[in-house]
Motif scaffolding. Structure first.
Motif, mmCIF file in Angstrom:
data_model
loop_
_atom_site.group_PDB
_atom_site.id
_atom_site.type_symbol
_atom_site.label_atom_id
_atom_site.label_comp_id
_atom_site.label_asym_id
_atom_site.label_seq_id
_atom_site.Cartn_x
_atom_site.Cartn_y
_atom_site.Cartn_z
ATOM 1 N N ARG A 501 20.205 -76.063 136.362
ATOM 2 C CA ARG A 501 20.456 -76.579 137.714
ATOM 3 C C ARG A 501 19.216 -77.125 138.397
ATOM 4 O O ARG A 501 19.303 -77.594 139.531
ATOM 5 N N LEU A 502 18.054 -77.092 137.738
ATOM 6 C CA LEU A 502 16.809 -77.493 138.395
ATOM 7 C C LEU A 502 16.379 -78.916 138.005
ATOM 8 O O LEU A 502 16.555 -79.342 136.868
ATOM 9 N N ILE A 503 15.800 -79.615 139.005
ATOM 10 C CA ILE A 503 15.046 -80.847 138.747
ATOM 11 C C ILE A 503 13.617 -80.531 139.190
ATOM 12 O O ILE A 503 13.376 -80.204 140.360
ATOM 13 N N LEU A 504 12.680 -80.602 138.238
ATOM 14 C CA LEU A 504 11.292 -80.228 138.529
ATOM 15 C C LEU A 504 10.384 -81.446 138.445
ATOM 16 O O LEU A 504 10.527 -82.291 137.552
ATOM 17 N N CYS A 505 9.432 -81.529 139.396
ATOM 18 C CA CYS A 505 8.405 -82.576 139.366
ATOM 19 C C CYS A 505 7.086 -81.930 138.938
ATOM 20 O O CYS A 505 6.710 -80.874 139.462
ATOM 21 N N TRP A 506 6.411 -82.573 137.961
ATOM 22 C CA TRP A 506 5.210 -81.982 137.359
ATOM 23 C C TRP A 506 3.984 -82.857 137.637
ATOM 24 O O TRP A 506 4.077 -84.084 137.622
ATOM 25 N N ASP A 507 2.853 -82.185 137.851
ATOM 26 C CA ASP A 507 1.555 -82.855 137.795
ATOM 27 C C ASP A 507 1.047 -82.649 136.369
ATOM 28 O O ASP A 507 0.726 -81.520 135.970
ATOM 29 N N LEU A 508 1.005 -83.719 135.581
ATOM 30 C CA LEU A 508 0.723 -83.575 134.151
ATOM 31 C C LEU A 508 -0.745 -83.259 133.884
ATOM 32 O O LEU A 508 -1.076 -82.616 132.881
ATOM 33 N N ARG A 509 -1.648 -83.695 134.792
ATOM 34 C CA ARG A 509 -3.067 -83.412 134.563
ATOM 35 C C ARG A 509 -3.360 -81.943 134.859
ATOM 36 O O ARG A 509 -4.103 -81.294 134.133
ATOM 37 N N MET A 510 -2.746 -81.435 135.922
ATOM 38 C CA MET A 510 -2.962 -80.034 136.292
ATOM 39 C C MET A 510 -2.032 -79.096 135.512
ATOM 40 O O MET A 510 -2.192 -77.877 135.555
ATOM 41 N N GLU A 511 -1.033 -79.678 134.809
ATOM 42 C CA GLU A 511 -0.049 -78.913 134.027
ATOM 43 C C GLU A 511 0.680 -77.890 134.906
ATOM 44 O O GLU A 511 0.851 -76.727 134.532
ATOM 45 N N LYS A 512 1.112 -78.341 136.081
ATOM 46 C CA LYS A 512 1.828 -77.399 136.938
ATOM 47 C C LYS A 512 2.954 -78.114 137.689
ATOM 48 O O LYS A 512 2.935 -79.336 137.844
ATOM 49 N N ARG A 513 3.899 -77.321 138.170
ATOM 50 C CA ARG A 513 5.033 -77.849 138.913
ATOM 51 C C ARG A 513 4.618 -78.103 140.354
ATOM 52 O O ARG A 513 3.985 -77.260 140.984
ATOM 53 N N VAL A 514 5.000 -79.276 140.874
ATOM 54 C CA VAL A 514 4.614 -79.606 142.252
ATOM 55 C C VAL A 514 5.831 -79.707 143.172
ATOM 56 O O VAL A 514 5.670 -79.706 144.396
ATOM 57 N N ALA A 515 7.039 -79.829 142.615
ATOM 58 C CA ALA A 515 8.245 -79.858 143.445
ATOM 59 C C ALA A 515 9.420 -79.332 142.644
ATOM 60 O O ALA A 515 9.455 -79.469 141.411
ATOM 61 N N SER A 516 10.376 -78.716 143.352
ATOM 62 C CA SER A 516 11.536 -78.165 142.672
ATOM 63 C C SER A 516 12.783 -78.450 143.495
ATOM 64 O O SER A 516 12.816 -78.179 144.694
ATOM 65 N N LEU A 517 13.795 -79.034 142.854
ATOM 66 C CA LEU A 517 15.071 -79.326 143.501
ATOM 67 C C LEU A 517 16.152 -78.555 142.742
ATOM 68 O O LEU A 517 16.164 -78.546 141.522
ATOM 69 N N ARG A 518 17.046 -77.905 143.494
ATOM 70 C CA ARG A 518 18.073 -77.106 142.835
ATOM 71 C C ARG A 518 19.458 -77.658 143.164
ATOM 72 O O ARG A 518 19.819 -77.789 144.325
ATOM 73 N N GLN A 519 20.201 -77.994 142.089
ATOM 74 C CA GLN A 519 21.583 -78.443 142.270
ATOM 75 C C GLN A 519 22.431 -77.246 142.694
ATOM 76 O O GLN A 519 22.187 -76.129 142.261
ATOM 77 N N ARG A 520 23.464 -77.511 143.536
ATOM 78 C CA ARG A 520 24.251 -76.419 144.116
ATOM 79 C C ARG A 520 24.897 -75.551 143.039
ATOM 80 O O ARG A 520 24.851 -74.343 143.080
ATOM 81 N N MET A 521 25.528 -76.203 142.050
ATOM 82 C CA MET A 521 26.123 -75.433 140.953
ATOM 83 C C MET A 521 26.182 -76.301 139.708
ATOM 84 O O MET A 521 26.258 -77.529 139.788
#
Length: 635
Positions: A501-521
Motif C-alpha cells: 500500500r506504500l508509495i515511497l520517494c527515495w534520495d538515492l545518494r543518501m540511500e534513504k526514504r524522503v517521503a511516504s504515501l499510503r494508499q487507503r486499502m
C-alpha cells in the motif's frame, strides 16, 4: 486500419484513440486458424476475439467481438460464408458470423462449461457443436433459421465415459450400394472412442447413432479426424502419433501407420491428383508436417515428405486451389506451406502466453520490446509488426519486467536473475544471479544509463552499476512485492510502489526514504511520475485512480473506477493518462482534472501493462490473453 465490429465508447473531438492493430493468436487450439476461400484472408482466434486478417497487408484487420471469455473452438463453412466460434466458461455460447457483412448472425446459448469442437456440413446447411465433457452434448443447428435441428449425448452410459475431443462431417451417408441417401454422415472421436452417426435433417432423428468401429485391441485417444475424399474411409490421428484408417461400410479397422512424434495434432485430406493419388498432410506435436500418399486404404511415405516448424502443428487448412496450406502452431507461429515441395514461409509470430511487460527505446517510436510467460523476449517493428529479434531462456522461469539500456534489453525474471539481451540479434549478453529472492518484479534504467534500479518480491529495492554489474545500494522499507519504479530526471531520486500500500520517494545518494504515501486499502499496482517531479498518479486494488503530491501525505484527488486497474501510463507530454485492468478495457483520461475521454475494447484478459510511444502518437497495451494491441492516439 482495423475496423471494430462492435462500436466504441464515445469521446470528444479533440482527443481520441482507435485500435490500429492486434498481435496475437491462440495457437494451442486445434483448427483455430482458417484460410478463407477468397484466397486473401485468414481467420483466427486471439483471446476472445475472432480476427480476420489480410495476408498481403498486415494493417488490414477486422475484429469480430461477441465472446466474454477465451475462444475454444472455431469452424468455417465451405464457401466461407459463415464463421462459427465457441468459447469456454459460464456463457459457453456458439456465435455464427456472416463473413461478408462482418456481423453476428446467430448466438446459440445452449451449451454449458465450454465447447470442444465445431464443424459445418459440406453444404453449409448444418452446424455441429460438441460440448466439453462437463457439458456432454452434441447439438446440430440449422443455418437457415439458427434453431436446433437435433441433439444427442456422445458418451455411453457405462463408465468410464469416453470424452469427445473432435468431430467432422462426411457428406451424405451411403446406402449398401454406395449411393448417397438424404441422411448426413458424421464422426466423433476422443478418449478411447470413435463413433459414426447418421442424421436425418428433416426429423432430427439419428438412423445411425454413435456406432463404434470394430478395432479389437487397437485402443487410442483420438485427436483429429478427416474423411477420405470418396467418403469410403475415415482417417483418425491419435495422441500416440499414428494415423488409423477405418472402413465406413464395414465399420472396421483397415490399416494403421506410425507417422509423427508427439501425437497427431492435425490432419488435412487433399483431393486426388491426375494419377488418382490422394494426399494426406499430418501435423505432429513436435512440429513435424508429414506428407503421405493415400491409396487403396493404405498410407505410403513420400520422398522428402516431411518438414519441421516451430511448435506443435495444431492447424492445417488449405488454400482455395489446394496448392498451399496455412499452418498454425502451439508456439503461435503462422506459416504458409506449399504442398508440392513442403517449402514454407513465416507469415507472423506471436507470444503464446501472457505478455508480462513492454517498453519503448527512450528515443525511438518505430519499435518496442515485450516479454512473456512463454519465456521469450521480442523486439517488434511498428511499421509491419514483424519481429526484429528474439531472445529466450529455457529454464529461467518467467520474465516479469523489461527496460532498455543503450542497445540492450534488460529483463528481470521470476528465478531472481537479470538477463540482458542484444537489441539487434536477441542473443544473451550477460546475466546477474541472486538479484532478488523470489523474483525481480520491477526494473528501471537511469536517464544517464549508468545504473539500474530493481525491486523484488520481498520488498527490497536495489541499485546496480551497469558497467561493473555490482550492487551499489540496497534499501529495505517495503514489506511486500515492489510493483513499479520511476526515476527522477536528475537520477538522484526515485519513487517506488508496492503491494504493501506504500508509495515511497527515495534520495538515492543518501540511500534513504524522503517521503511516504499510503494508499487507503489494497496494494499499489502501477504508478507514474508527472513531469514536474512532484505529482504522482497511482492505481491499485482499491479501484481508484489516485493523484498525489509528494509534499503531502494525503491524495490531492481520486477517481472511482468500475474495476481494479492493473496498468497505468502517462504520455510523454504529460497531458494524457491511460489505465487498464481486470475489466479488459483501456480508458483514456486527461491529466488535468482527471477528465474521462474514451474507452477502448480489444483485450480478452486482464491488462498487464500499457505504455505510450516517445512521440505520444501511439499507445501499446499487453495482457493475459497473449495479445499486443497498438492504439493510435489523436491529441
Amino acid at each position: 486500419k482495423m475496423s471494430n465490429v462492435d462500436g466504441d465508447g464515445g469521446g470528444n473531438m479533440q482527443t481520441s484513440m482507435e485500435l490500429e492493430h492486434a498481435i496475437g493468436f491462440n495457437g494451442t487450439l486445434r483448427n483455430c486458424l482458417l484460410f478463407h476461400p477468397n484466397g486473401r484472408d485468414i481467420v483466427y482466434a486471439a483471446g476472445g476475439c475472432v480476427v480476420v486478417s489480410d495476408l498481403s497487408d498486415p494493417h488490414n484487420q477486422v475484429f469480430l467481438r461477441g465472446h466474454d471469455d477465451f475462444i475454444s473452438a472455431m469452424a468455417m463453412s465451405a464457401s466461407g460464408r459463415y464463421i462459427a466460434s465457441g468459447q469456454v466458461g459460464e456463457n459457453a455460447d456458439v456465435i455464427v458470423w456472416d463473413f461478408e457483412e462482418k456481423k453476428l448472425l446467430y448466438r446459440m446459448q445452449t451449451h454449458d462449461a465450454g465447447l470442444a469442437c465445431l464443424s459445418f456440413s459440406h453444404d453449409e446447411k448444418l452446424l455441429l457443436s460438441v460440448g466439453v465433457p462437463a457439458d456432454n452434448r452434441i447439438l446440430v443447428w440449422d443455418m437457415a433459421s439458427g434453431l436446433m435441428n437435433a441433439q444427442a449425448t456422445p458418451s455411453s452410459e457405462r463408465p468410464p465415459q469416453p470424452t469427445v475431443t473432435c468431430a467432422c462431417w462426411g457428406g451424405f451417408f451411403k446406402d449398401i450400394k454406395r449411393r448417397d441417401t438424404a441422411n448426413y454422415m458424421l464422426a466423433t472421436a476422443g478418449q478411447r472412442s470413435l463413433r459414426l452417426w447418421a442424421l436425418d435433417p428433416l426429423t432430427g432423428q439419428w438412423p445411425v447413432m454413435g456406432e463404434s468401429f470394430a478395432a479389437h485391441s487397437h485402443v487410442r485417444d483420438y485427436t483429429c479426424l478427416a474423411f477420405s475424399q470418396d467418403r469410403l474411409f475415415l482417417l483418425a490421428g491419435s495422441s500416440t502419433g499414428d494415423v488409423t484408417i477405418f472402413q465406413i461400410k464395414g465399420r472396421q479397422l483397415a490399416a494403421t501407420k506410425q507417422v509423427v512424434q508427439g501425437g497427431v495434432e492435425s490432419l488435412l485430406s487433399m483431393p486426388p491428383d491426375e494419377r488418382g493419388h490422394a494426399l494426406l498432410l499430418v501435423g505432429g506435436g513436435t512440429g513435424t508436417i508429414a506428407k503421405l500418399l493415400f491409396t487403396e486404404a493404405e498410407l505410403h511415405d513420400v520422398r522428402n515428405g516431411s518438414v519441421t516448424v516451430e511448435g506443435g502443428v495444431t492447424s492445417l487448412n488449405p488454400s482455395p486451389d489446394r496448392s498451399e496450406a496455412i499452418v498454425g502452431t502451439t508456439q503461435s507461429y503462422v506459416y504458409r506451406l506449399r504442398v508440392a515441395d513442403l517449402k514454407y514461409v513465416l507469415v507472423c509470430e506471436n507470444h503464446s502466453n501472457t505478455v508480462t511487460a513492454i517498453t519503448f527505446p527512450p528515443d525511438s517510436s518505430d519499435r518496442f520490446a515485450t516479454c512473456s510467460e512463454d519465456g521469450t523476449v521480442r523486439m517488434w517493428d511498428l511499421s509491419d509488426y514483424s519481429v526484429l529479434c528474439k531472445g529466450y531462456c529455457r529454464d529461467g522461469g518467467t520474465p516479469l519486467c523489461i527496460a532498455f539500456a543503450m542497445e540492450c534489453l534488460i529483463t528481470g525474471w521470476s528465478d531472481g536473475k537479470i538477463r540482458t539481451f542484444d537489441g539487434e540479434t536477441g542473443e544473451l549478453l550477460w546475466s546477474l544471479s541472486d538479484v532478488h529472492r523470489g523474483g525481480v518484479t520491477a526494473i528501471q534504467v537511469s536517464h544517464n544509463q549508468r545504473f539500474l534500479m530493481t525491486g523484488g518480491e520481498g520488498g527490497h529495492v536495489r541499485i546496480w552499476d551497469i558497467k561493473s554489474r555490482e550492487m551499489v545500494s540496497h534499501m529495505k522499507e517495503h514489506s511486500d512485492r515492489v510493483t513499479c519504479i520511476s526515476i527522477f530526471d536528475d537520477d538522484a531520486h526515485a519513487v517506488t510502489g508496492s503491494k504493501d500500500r506504500l508509495i515511497l520517494c527515495w534520495d538515492l545518494r543518501m540511500e534513504k526514504r524522503v517521503a511516504s504515501l499510503r494508499q487507503r486499502m489494497g496494494g499499489v499496482n502501477d504508478m507514474a511520475l508527472y513531469l514536474d517531479q512532484m505529482q504522482v498518479v497511482s492505481v491499485g486494488q482499491e479501484r481508484r485512480l489516485t493523484f498525489w503530491d509528494l509534499r503531502d501525505t494525503e491524495p490531492t484527488h481520486a477517481i472511482q473506477l468500475s474495476a481494479e486497474a492493473t496498468a497505468l501510463a502517462l504520455s510523454r507530454d504529460g497531458k494524457l493518462l491511460a489505465t487498464g485492468g481486470k475489466d479488459q478495457m483501456i480508458r483514456l483520461w486527461s491529466f488535468e482534472g482527471g477528465r474521462f475521454i474514451q474507452d477502448g475494447m480489444g483485450h480478452s484478459g486482464t491488462i498487464s501493462r500499457i505504455v505510450f510511444s516517445p512521440d505520444d502518437r501511439q499507445m501499446v497495451s499487453v495482457g493475459e490473453d497473449g495479445c499486443i494491441l497498438i492504439w493510435n492516439v489523436y491529441a
